[in-house]
Scaffold this motif. Sequence first.
Motif, PDB file in Angstrom:
ATOM      1  N   GLU A 114       0.803  -1.220   0.000  1.00 17.09           N
ATOM      2  CA  GLU A 114       0.000   0.000   0.000  1.00 17.09           C
ATOM      3  C   GLU A 114       0.838   1.274   0.000  1.00 17.09           C
ATOM      4  O   GLU A 114       0.404   2.310  -0.498  1.00 17.09           O
ATOM      5  N   HIS A 115       2.018   1.216   0.558  1.00 19.33           N
ATOM      6  CA  HIS A 115       2.842   2.419   0.715  1.00 19.33           C
ATOM      7  C   HIS A 115       4.023   2.462  -0.244  1.00 19.33           C
ATOM      8  O   HIS A 115       4.775   3.436  -0.269  1.00 19.33           O
ATOM      9  N   GLY A 116       4.167   1.435  -1.041  1.00 21.20           N
ATOM     10  CA  GLY A 116       5.277   1.335  -1.981  1.00 21.20           C
ATOM     11  C   GLY A 116       5.618  -0.124  -2.171  1.00 21.20           C
ATOM     12  O   GLY A 116       5.057  -1.001  -1.521  1.00 21.20           O
ATOM     13  N   GLY A 117       6.573  -0.380  -3.040  1.00 24.74           N
ATOM     14  CA  GLY A 117       6.980  -1.764  -3.283  1.00 24.74           C
ATOM     15  C   GLY A 117       6.871  -2.132  -4.747  1.00 24.74           C
ATOM     16  O   GLY A 117       6.062  -2.976  -5.128  1.00 24.74           O
ATOM     17  N   ALA A 118       7.713  -1.499  -5.566  1.00 24.55           N
ATOM     18  CA  ALA A 118       7.656  -1.718  -7.014  1.00 24.55           C
ATOM     19  C   ALA A 118       7.937  -3.176  -7.354  1.00 24.55           C
ATOM     20  O   ALA A 118       8.886  -3.782  -6.847  1.00 24.55           O
ATOM     21  N   GLU A 119       7.093  -3.737  -8.196  1.00 25.51           N
ATOM     22  CA  GLU A 119       7.236  -5.129  -8.638  1.00 25.51           C
ATOM     23  C   GLU A 119       7.955  -5.145  -9.973  1.00 25.51           C
ATOM     24  O   GLU A 119       7.372  -5.398 -11.029  1.00 25.51           O
ATOM     25  N   ILE A 120       9.257  -4.868  -9.928  1.00 21.90           N
ATOM     26  CA  ILE A 120      10.070  -4.831 -11.143  1.00 21.90           C
ATOM     27  C   ILE A 120      11.332  -5.658 -10.909  1.00 21.90           C
ATOM     28  O   ILE A 120      11.746  -5.874  -9.772  1.00 21.90           O
ATOM     29  N   SER A 121      11.927  -6.110 -12.009  1.00 18.77           N
ATOM     30  CA  SER A 121      13.157  -6.885 -11.888  1.00 18.77           C
ATOM     31  C   SER A 121      14.331  -5.950 -11.607  1.00 18.77           C
ATOM     32  O   SER A 121      14.248  -4.728 -11.810  1.00 18.77           O
ATOM     33  N   ASP A 122      15.427  -6.531 -11.166  1.00 19.75           N
ATOM     34  CA  ASP A 122      16.631  -5.729 -10.962  1.00 19.75           C
ATOM     35  C   ASP A 122      17.067  -5.070 -12.268  1.00 19.75           C
ATOM     36  O   ASP A 122      17.499  -3.913 -12.284  1.00 19.75           O
ATOM     37  N   TRP A 123      16.952  -5.785 -13.362  1.00 20.78           N
ATOM     38  CA  TRP A 123      17.340  -5.215 -14.648  1.00 20.78           C
ATOM     39  C   TRP A 123      16.456  -4.025 -15.020  1.00 20.78           C
ATOM     40  O   TRP A 123      16.931  -3.038 -15.602  1.00 20.78           O
ATOM     41  N   ASP A 124      15.171  -4.112 -14.662  1.00 22.33           N
ATOM     42  CA  ASP A 124      14.254  -3.024 -15.003  1.00 22.33           C
ATOM     43  C   ASP A 124      14.604  -1.715 -14.290  1.00 22.33           C
ATOM     44  O   ASP A 124      14.265  -0.632 -14.775  1.00 22.33           O
ATOM     45  N   VAL A 125      15.254  -1.816 -13.139  1.00 18.02           N
ATOM     46  CA  VAL A 125      15.714  -0.596 -12.467  1.00 18.02           C
ATOM     47  C   VAL A 125      16.598   0.213 -13.405  1.00 18.02           C
ATOM     48  O   VAL A 125      16.494   1.449 -13.489  1.00 18.02           O
ATOM     49  N   TYR A 126      17.446  -0.477 -14.164  1.00 20.33           N
ATOM     50  CA  TYR A 126      18.396   0.218 -15.038  1.00 20.33           C
ATOM     51  C   TYR A 126      17.808   0.475 -16.425  1.00 20.33           C
ATOM     52  O   TYR A 126      18.233   1.412 -17.104  1.00 20.33           O
ATOM     53  N   ARG A 127      16.827  -0.316 -16.820  1.00 20.79           N
ATOM     54  CA  ARG A 127      16.130  -0.006 -18.073  1.00 20.79           C
ATOM     55  C   ARG A 127      15.373   1.318 -17.948  1.00 20.79           C
ATOM     56  O   ARG A 127      15.294   2.103 -18.885  1.00 20.79           O
ATOM     57  N   THR A 128      14.778   1.528 -16.773  1.00 19.03           N
ATOM     58  CA  THR A 128      13.975   2.734 -16.548  1.00 19.03           C
ATOM     59  C   THR A 128      14.735   3.807 -15.776  1.00 19.03           C
ATOM     60  O   THR A 128      14.246   4.918 -15.630  1.00 19.03           O
ATOM     61  N   MET A 129      15.918   3.450 -15.234  1.00 21.33           N
ATOM     62  CA  MET A 129      16.736   4.331 -14.402  1.00 21.33           C
ATOM     63  C   MET A 129      15.926   4.867 -13.227  1.00 21.33           C
ATOM     64  O   MET A 129      15.935   6.048 -12.913  1.00 21.33           O
ATOM     65  N   SER A 130      15.203   3.963 -12.557  1.00 25.08           N
ATOM     66  CA  SER A 130      14.348   4.372 -11.437  1.00 25.08           C
ATOM     67  C   SER A 130      14.060   3.195 -10.506  1.00 25.08           C
ATOM     68  O   SER A 130      13.895   2.060 -10.957  1.00 25.08           O
ATOM     69  N   LEU A 131      13.981   3.490  -9.211  1.00 29.61           N
ATOM     70  CA  LEU A 131      13.551   2.509  -8.215  1.00 29.61           C
ATOM     71  C   LEU A 131      12.041   2.545  -8.014  1.00 29.61           C
ATOM     72  O   LEU A 131      11.502   1.818  -7.181  1.00 29.61           O
ATOM     73  N   LYS A 132      11.360   3.417  -8.763  1.00 26.92           N
ATOM     74  CA  LYS A 132       9.893   3.518  -8.688  1.00 26.92           C
ATOM     75  C   LYS A 132       9.403   3.794  -7.270  1.00 26.92           C
ATOM     76  O   LYS A 132       8.374   3.259  -6.840  1.00 26.92           O
ATOM     77  N   GLY A 133      10.139   4.585  -6.525  1.00 30.92           N
ATOM     78  CA  GLY A 133       9.724   4.958  -5.182  1.00 30.92           C
ATOM     79  C   GLY A 133      10.116   3.973  -4.103  1.00 30.92           C
ATOM     80  O   GLY A 133       9.876   4.220  -2.921  1.00 30.92           O
ATOM     81  N   GLY A 134      10.734   2.856  -4.478  1.00 35.23           N
ATOM     82  CA  GLY A 134      11.144   1.840  -3.505  1.00 35.23           C
ATOM     83  C   GLY A 134      10.801   0.457  -4.001  1.00 35.23           C
ATOM     84  O   GLY A 134       9.685   0.215  -4.467  1.00 35.23           O
ATOM     85  N   LEU A 135      11.736  -0.452  -3.903  1.00 35.03           N
ATOM     86  CA  LEU A 135      11.549  -1.799  -4.428  1.00 35.03           C
ATOM     87  C   LEU A 135      10.753  -2.669  -3.465  1.00 35.03           C
ATOM     88  O   LEU A 135      10.864  -2.523  -2.246  1.00 35.03           O
ATOM     89  N   GLY A 136       9.961  -3.559  -4.014  1.00 34.81           N
ATOM     90  CA  GLY A 136       9.170  -4.479  -3.203  1.00 34.81           C
ATOM     91  C   GLY A 136       9.889  -5.809  -3.028  1.00 34.81           C
ATOM     92  O   GLY A 136      10.613  -6.258  -3.918  1.00 34.81           O
ATOM     93  N   TYR A 137       9.657  -6.444  -1.882  1.00 35.28           N
ATOM     94  CA  TYR A 137      10.316  -7.715  -1.576  1.00 35.28           C
ATOM     95  C   TYR A 137       9.298  -8.747  -1.105  1.00 35.28           C
ATOM     96  O   TYR A 137       8.218  -8.411  -0.648  1.00 35.28           O
ATOM     97  N   THR A 138       9.680 -10.001  -1.232  1.00 39.61           N
ATOM     98  CA  THR A 138       8.908 -11.119  -0.712  1.00 39.61           C
ATOM     99  C   THR A 138       9.757 -11.836   0.340  1.00 39.61           C
ATOM    100  O   THR A 138      10.965 -11.603   0.438  1.00 39.61           O
ATOM    101  N   GLU A 139       9.121 -12.719   1.109  1.00 40.08           N
ATOM    102  CA  GLU A 139       9.872 -13.501   2.092  1.00 40.08           C
ATOM    103  C   GLU A 139      10.977 -14.298   1.403  1.00 40.08           C
ATOM    104  O   GLU A 139      12.116 -14.360   1.896  1.00 40.08           O
ATOM    105  N   GLU A 140      10.644 -14.898   0.268  1.00 37.65           N
ATOM    106  CA  GLU A 140      11.619 -15.726  -0.441  1.00 37.65           C
ATOM    107  C   GLU A 140      12.809 -14.904  -0.917  1.00 37.65           C
ATOM    108  O   GLU A 140      13.959 -15.350  -0.824  1.00 37.65           O
TER     109      GLU A 140
END
Length: 234
Positions: A169-195
């Motif tokens: 709800e407050h952030g957690g971009a669902e993008i791959s590590d590579w997409d960070v550099y394709r878009t040059m953005s963390l999209k406000g903060g990366l999302g994580y899972t337990e795994e």
Amino acid sequence: MKEAISTYDDILVMLDHLLKEQSKFNWDHFYSERDRGVPFFVNSPDENLVSYFENKILRRGKVLELGCGPGRNAIYFAEMGCSVDAVDLSQESLQWARVRAIEKNASVNFINENIFELKIAEGEYDIIYDSGCFHHIAPHRRMSYINLVRKALRPDGFFALTCFITGGEHGGAEISDWDVYRTMSLKGGLGYTEEKLRGIFNEFKEIEIRDMLELDPANHLFGVKGLLTALFQK
């Protein structure tokens, strides 16, 4: 700045600057508007952090907090009798944190610094805590982050963090590590899972990974949906 690459560190610095050049976000501006309804601006410690002390997993010791913001968790550590070094890039957040610490008569050593430029002795800390810093760390800096935690913690020391759940709800971009550099953005903060957290911190012993509990602010604890909490031991 010399724009040449001759070492691994030069690559890290280049990627740091390229991401920063594309971002319009400013942490000092973010913390300067203190009256906004930002959930993280409350002056209450994380519910998971409090539970670690109440369940006697954590005890008083020397603490390093990474990305302390306005100091709510650093102050709690100090109130629990810990010696606390709390680090943040934002001068504005640390000014706010110092005011809060004075109001609560809490002794905290606030440090205005990039966490990757800290001078830390081997095994200096009993506890490392991170509430909201890790999900703003770019993928190319994860190894540096793990190395920092590994170096700073004493044997059997504890490392805990709170971060965005993927699609939270407050952030957690669902993008791959590579997409960070394709878009040059963390999209406000990366999302994580337990795994994913287990994979990243697989050299540490897992004590607990769970969703943060959603709590009424009247409890004087910080607990909202959309965050993961994790506790590891070296």
